[in-house]
Design a protein around this motif. Sequence first.
Motif, PDB file in Angstrom:
ATOM      1  N   ASP A  43       0.785  -1.226  -0.086  1.00 41.83           N
ATOM      2  CA  ASP A  43       0.057  -0.003   0.037  1.00 41.83           C
ATOM      3  C   ASP A  43       0.930   1.274  -0.043  1.00 41.83           C
ATOM      4  O   ASP A  43       0.196   2.379  -0.016  1.00 41.83           O
ATOM      5  N   LEU A  44       2.256   1.236  -0.004  1.00 38.16           N
ATOM      6  CA  LEU A  44       2.927   2.304   0.252  1.00 38.16           C
ATOM      7  C   LEU A  44       2.926   3.151  -1.232  1.00 38.16           C
ATOM      8  O   LEU A  44       2.892   2.642  -2.248  1.00 38.16           O
TER       9      LEU A  44
ATOM     10  N   ILE B  13      15.833  -1.622  10.695  1.00 36.85           N
ATOM     11  CA  ILE B  13      15.375  -2.774   9.854  1.00 36.85           C
ATOM     12  C   ILE B  13      14.673  -2.378   8.742  1.00 36.85           C
ATOM     13  O   ILE B  13      14.285  -2.831   7.746  1.00 36.85           O
ATOM     14  N   LEU B  14      14.343  -0.926   8.716  1.00 32.70           N
ATOM     15  CA  LEU B  14      13.702  -0.323   7.466  1.00 32.70           C
ATOM     16  C   LEU B  14      14.492  -0.254   6.398  1.00 32.70           C
ATOM     17  O   LEU B  14      13.568  -0.561   5.171  1.00 32.70           O
ATOM     18  N   LEU B  15      15.633  -0.354   6.266  1.00 31.86           N
ATOM     19  CA  LEU B  15      16.465  -0.713   5.201  1.00 31.86           C
ATOM     20  C   LEU B  15      16.335  -1.839   4.379  1.00 31.86           C
ATOM     21  O   LEU B  15      16.063  -1.847   3.352  1.00 31.86           O
ATOM     22  N   ASP B  16      16.131  -2.918   5.065  1.00 38.30           N
ATOM     23  CA  ASP B  16      16.045  -4.010   4.537  1.00 38.30           C
ATOM     24  C   ASP B  16      14.452  -4.330   4.408  1.00 38.30           C
ATOM     25  O   ASP B  16      14.210  -5.063   3.335  1.00 38.30           O
ATOM     26  N   ALA B  17      13.697  -3.990   5.297  1.00 31.34           N
ATOM     27  CA  ALA B  17      12.170  -4.025   4.969  1.00 31.34           C
ATOM     28  C   ALA B  17      11.577  -3.376   3.610  1.00 31.34           C
ATOM     29  O   ALA B  17      10.817  -3.784   2.996  1.00 31.34           O
ATOM     30  N   LEU B  18      12.199  -2.364   3.442  1.00 33.41           N
ATOM     31  CA  LEU B  18      11.818  -1.469   2.142  1.00 33.41           C
ATOM     32  C   LEU B  18      12.448  -1.924   0.787  1.00 33.41           C
ATOM     33  O   LEU B  18      11.897  -1.597  -0.425  1.00 33.41           O
ATOM     34  N   ALA B  19      13.304  -2.809   1.037  1.00 39.49           N
ATOM     35  CA  ALA B  19      14.214  -3.284  -0.479  1.00 39.49           C
ATOM     36  C   ALA B  19      13.421  -3.915  -1.288  1.00 39.49           C
ATOM     37  O   ALA B  19      13.578  -3.794  -2.639  1.00 39.49           O
ATOM     38  N   PRO B  20      12.353  -4.703  -0.890  1.00 41.11           N
ATOM     39  CA  PRO B  20      11.477  -5.349  -2.125  1.00 41.11           C
ATOM     40  C   PRO B  20      10.543  -4.396  -2.881  1.00 41.11           C
ATOM     41  O   PRO B  20       9.931  -4.827  -4.000  1.00 41.11           O
ATOM     42  N   LEU B  21      10.494  -2.877  -2.476  1.00 40.64           N
ATOM     43  CA  LEU B  21       9.653  -2.037  -3.197  1.00 40.64           C
ATOM     44  C   LEU B  21      10.193  -1.697  -4.721  1.00 40.64           C
ATOM     45  O   LEU B  21      11.422  -1.755  -4.629  1.00 40.64           O
ATOM     46  N   PRO B  22       9.547  -1.824  -5.965  1.00 41.53           N
ATOM     47  CA  PRO B  22      10.016  -1.752  -6.869  1.00 41.53           C
ATOM     48  C   PRO B  22      10.653  -0.271  -7.284  1.00 41.53           C
ATOM     49  O   PRO B  22      10.217   0.810  -7.034  1.00 41.53           O
ATOM     50  N   GLY B  23      12.119  -0.523  -7.804  1.00 38.27           N
ATOM     51  CA  GLY B  23      12.864   0.580  -8.088  1.00 38.27           C
ATOM     52  C   GLY B  23      13.376   1.264  -6.702  1.00 38.27           C
ATOM     53  O   GLY B  23      13.878   2.329  -6.731  1.00 38.27           O
ATOM     54  N   PHE B  24      13.341   0.835  -5.537  1.00 42.73           N
ATOM     55  CA  PHE B  24      13.874   1.304  -4.236  1.00 42.73           C
ATOM     56  C   PHE B  24      15.351   1.203  -4.279  1.00 42.73           C
ATOM     57  O   PHE B  24      16.084   0.353  -5.086  1.00 42.73           O
ATOM     58  N   ASP B  25      16.038   2.445  -3.954  1.00 38.94           N
ATOM     59  CA  ASP B  25      17.568   2.436  -4.148  1.00 38.94           C
ATOM     60  C   ASP B  25      17.857   2.754  -2.433  1.00 38.94           C
ATOM     61  O   ASP B  25      17.568   3.774  -1.711  1.00 38.94           O
ATOM     62  N   GLY B  26      18.423   1.646  -1.955  1.00 37.71           N
ATOM     63  CA  GLY B  26      18.931   1.572  -0.403  1.00 37.71           C
ATOM     64  C   GLY B  26      19.902   2.692  -0.389  1.00 37.71           C
ATOM     65  O   GLY B  26      19.953   3.265   0.917  1.00 37.71           O
ATOM     66  N   GLY B  27      20.813   2.858  -1.388  1.00 36.72           N
ATOM     67  CA  GLY B  27      21.736   3.969  -1.029  1.00 36.72           C
ATOM     68  C   GLY B  27      21.073   5.245  -0.881  1.00 36.72           C
ATOM     69  O   GLY B  27      21.744   5.944  -0.102  1.00 36.72           O
TER      70      GLY B  27
ATOM     71  N   TRP C  35      11.711   7.408  -2.008  1.00 40.05           N
ATOM     72  CA  TRP C  35      10.955   6.565  -2.860  1.00 40.05           C
ATOM     73  C   TRP C  35       9.569   7.030  -2.975  1.00 40.05           C
ATOM     74  O   TRP C  35       9.064   7.502  -2.229  1.00 40.05           O
ATOM     75  N   SER C  36       9.274   6.766  -4.413  1.00 42.02           N
ATOM     76  CA  SER C  36       7.785   6.859  -4.766  1.00 42.02           C
ATOM     77  C   SER C  36       7.205   6.077  -5.849  1.00 42.02           C
ATOM     78  O   SER C  36       8.110   5.788  -6.665  1.00 42.02           O
ATOM     79  N   ARG C  37       6.223   5.373  -5.394  1.00 39.88           N
ATOM     80  CA  ARG C  37       5.580   4.499  -6.375  1.00 39.88           C
ATOM     81  C   ARG C  37       5.187   5.390  -7.776  1.00 39.88           C
ATOM     82  O   ARG C  37       4.373   6.152  -7.661  1.00 39.88           O
ATOM     83  N   GLN C  38       5.405   4.727  -8.629  1.00 37.60           N
ATOM     84  CA  GLN C  38       5.026   5.398 -10.201  1.00 37.60           C
ATOM     85  C   GLN C  38       3.544   5.041 -10.217  1.00 37.60           C
ATOM     86  O   GLN C  38       3.176   3.993  -9.901  1.00 37.60           O
TER      87      GLN C  38
END
Length: 170
Positions: free
Chosen positions: A93-94, A130-144, A161-164
């Motif tokens: 839902d993010l 843990i947010l760094l790893d939890a958000l990693a599956p989002l499409p186009g997410f850049d952990g850097g 990050w923003s969902r297109q």
Amino acid sequence: MIRPEAAAVLMRWREAIIGLALALGGAWLLLTSGGLGYLFGLALVLLGGFLGFSGVRHARFRAETEAPGVVEVDEGRITYLGPVMGGSAALDDLTQVVFRRSSTGEAFWRLSQDSGQPLYIPEGAHGSEILLDALAPLPGFDGGAMVRAVQTRTPTTIIVWSRQGRAALT
């Protein structure tokens, strides 16, 4: 007895230190043995390199300050349990992940979602790393980008990050 400041630094960089130790042990095996020992050394170097890289990212992401509340991640749902406010957000839902640092130095994450209110998580909340790893599956997410946002010390608002195709709720 180890000084508390030194213990805090070691705890922050623990994954990177373990990765370096594994890589050095693997390199020693590569140089001094052959056959099965050589293959085991190669595996240790690769594992140590991966753990070291990941450890450096996590160490740079961890907050130096402490804030009230606890962050939990369970089955694609991020939950913040705070003394005054709290809530949860499903990864599916993010719509937007924003990092904000105020002029007083306080920082928080805002997770905007399709349904409901945005979820605000203080940077120093227990488990916020843990947010760094939890958000990693989002499409186009850049952990850097997330790590760079935390590294900023000036008052700012950064859209990490923003969902297109979806408008973020504010």
